[in-house]
Design a protein around this motif. Structure first.
Motif, PDB file in Angstrom:
ATOM      1  N   ILE A 187       0.853  -1.185   0.000  1.00  0.00           N
ATOM      2  CA  ILE A 187       0.000   0.000   0.000  1.00  0.00           C
ATOM      3  C   ILE A 187       0.887   1.232   0.000  1.00  0.00           C
ATOM      4  CG2 ILE A 187      -0.183   0.101   2.518  1.00  0.00           C
ATOM      5  CD1 ILE A 187      -3.047   1.106   2.162  1.00  0.00           C
ATOM      6  N   SER A 188       0.438   2.291  -0.681  1.00  0.00           N
ATOM      7  CA  SER A 188       1.186   3.538  -0.727  1.00  0.00           C
ATOM      8  C   SER A 188       0.933   4.347   0.546  1.00  0.00           C
ATOM      9  CB  SER A 188       0.785   4.354  -1.960  1.00  0.00           C
ATOM     10  OG  SER A 188       1.384   5.633  -1.945  1.00  0.00           O
ATOM     11  N   SER A 189       1.950   5.068   0.984  1.00  0.00           N
ATOM     12  CA  SER A 189       1.796   5.888   2.187  1.00  0.00           C
ATOM     13  C   SER A 189       0.800   7.018   1.978  1.00  0.00           C
ATOM     14  CB  SER A 189       3.157   6.458   2.604  1.00  0.00           C
ATOM     15  OG  SER A 189       3.670   7.319   1.590  1.00  0.00           O
ATOM     16  N   THR A 190       0.533   7.390   0.721  1.00  0.00           N
ATOM     17  CA  THR A 190      -0.449   8.439   0.454  1.00  0.00           C
ATOM     18  C   THR A 190      -1.868   7.973   0.720  1.00  0.00           C
ATOM     19  OG1 THR A 190      -0.519   7.800  -1.894  1.00  0.00           O
ATOM     20  CG2 THR A 190       1.049   9.519  -1.254  1.00  0.00           C
ATOM     21  N   ARG A 191      -2.078   6.662   0.884  1.00  0.00           N
ATOM     22  CA  ARG A 191      -3.405   6.118   1.168  1.00  0.00           C
ATOM     23  C   ARG A 191      -3.571   5.777   2.647  1.00  0.00           C
ATOM     24  NH1 ARG A 191      -6.814   7.137  -2.652  1.00  0.00           N
ATOM     25  NH2 ARG A 191      -8.076   5.330  -1.994  1.00  0.00           N
ATOM     26  N   VAL A 192      -2.611   6.163   3.470  1.00  0.00           N
ATOM     27  CA  VAL A 192      -2.643   5.856   4.897  1.00  0.00           C
ATOM     28  C   VAL A 192      -3.158   7.079   5.652  1.00  0.00           C
ATOM     29  CG1 VAL A 192      -1.295   5.159   6.905  1.00  0.00           C
ATOM     30  CG2 VAL A 192      -0.730   4.242   4.653  1.00  0.00           C
ATOM     31  N   ALA A 193      -4.190   6.881   6.468  1.00  0.00           N
ATOM     32  CA  ALA A 193      -4.729   7.969   7.285  1.00  0.00           C
ATOM     33  C   ALA A 193      -3.966   8.065   8.601  1.00  0.00           C
ATOM     34  CB  ALA A 193      -6.217   7.733   7.556  1.00  0.00           C
TER      35      ALA A 193
END
Length: 224
Positions: A187-193
């Motif tokens: 998973i990309s860190s840009t999709r992590v809340a």
């Protein structure tokens, strides 16, 4: 004697303050162990068991506490701030007068025949610009810490690399949606809340880039 004792206590307190490590922004756990499977009382003797089954055609991605997920760090932040301001103000004043009075002293005659010309000019110009660019690339394997009621996963991980006595620590925590996990369990860190990324170093290089405690003390109390 009292003054010397006061100075010694002051240096002791400053030394203890200098030894305190910077506070970390990562407050959540960075590791968790898988929970034991719940054994049901009814065992029908079949191969399929609902508690421990893994779907044959299901993508093997992180879904349970203790599962491992690979996070690809792709942070690229850019901020630009510009401000320009200018003011201009002009003013003028002209004053003249004349008088011819008999028997007036010479000094008073010069006063009444005086001419004054006053002008003012006030200008101001200001300009400011701020540019900030942060780029962070890399990857880290994290562990599922908790599973929320809506299915979201709380993740956390830590990576330490020591080379010639220099310790480089990378910490990562956040919350992910299982639907955003791509094939290959990444998973990309840009999709992590609520993502918190921290990279700190410990060693001679870090010490060389850190201001001494005496300099920090005078920088905080010096008024100029």
């Amino acid at each position: 004697m009292k003054k010397l004792r006061l100075v010694c206590w002051s240096f002791l307190l400053l030394s203890l303050t200098a030894c305190v490590a910077p506070q970390s922004i990562v407050t959540q756990p960075t590791s968790a162990r898988a929970q034991p499977s719940v054994l049901t009382g009814n065992n029908n003797g079949a191969i399929f068991q609902a508690a421990t089954a893994k779907m044959l055609f299901e993508e093997p991605v992180a879904r349970r506490i203790g599962d491992i997920l690979v996070v690809t760090i792709e942070e690229n932040l850019t901020a630009v701030n510009k401000a320009n301001s200018s003011t201009n103000r002009d003013g003028g004043l002209t004053l003249s007068g004349s008088a011819d009075i008999p028997y007036m002293p010479a000094a008073l005659g010069k006063l009444f025949n005086a001419t004054a010309d006053i002008s003012t000019n006030n200008k101001f110009a200001g300009k400011g610009e701020t540019n900030s660019t942060n780029t962070f690339k890399g990857s880290i394997a994290v562990t599922v810490i908790d599973v929320f009621a809506n299915g979201n996963l709380s993740i956390g991980g830590e990576k330490q690399v020591v080379v010639n006595g220099y310790n480089n620590v990378l910490r990562f925590t956040g919350v992910v949606n299982p639907n955003d996990i791509k094939a290959g369990n990444t998973i990309s860190s840009t999709r992590v809340a609520d993502a918190r990324i921290e990279q700190v170093g410990q060693g001679a290089i870090s010490d060389a880039n850190t201001m001494g405690w005496m300099q920090r003390f005078f920088l905080s109390v010096w008024p100029f």
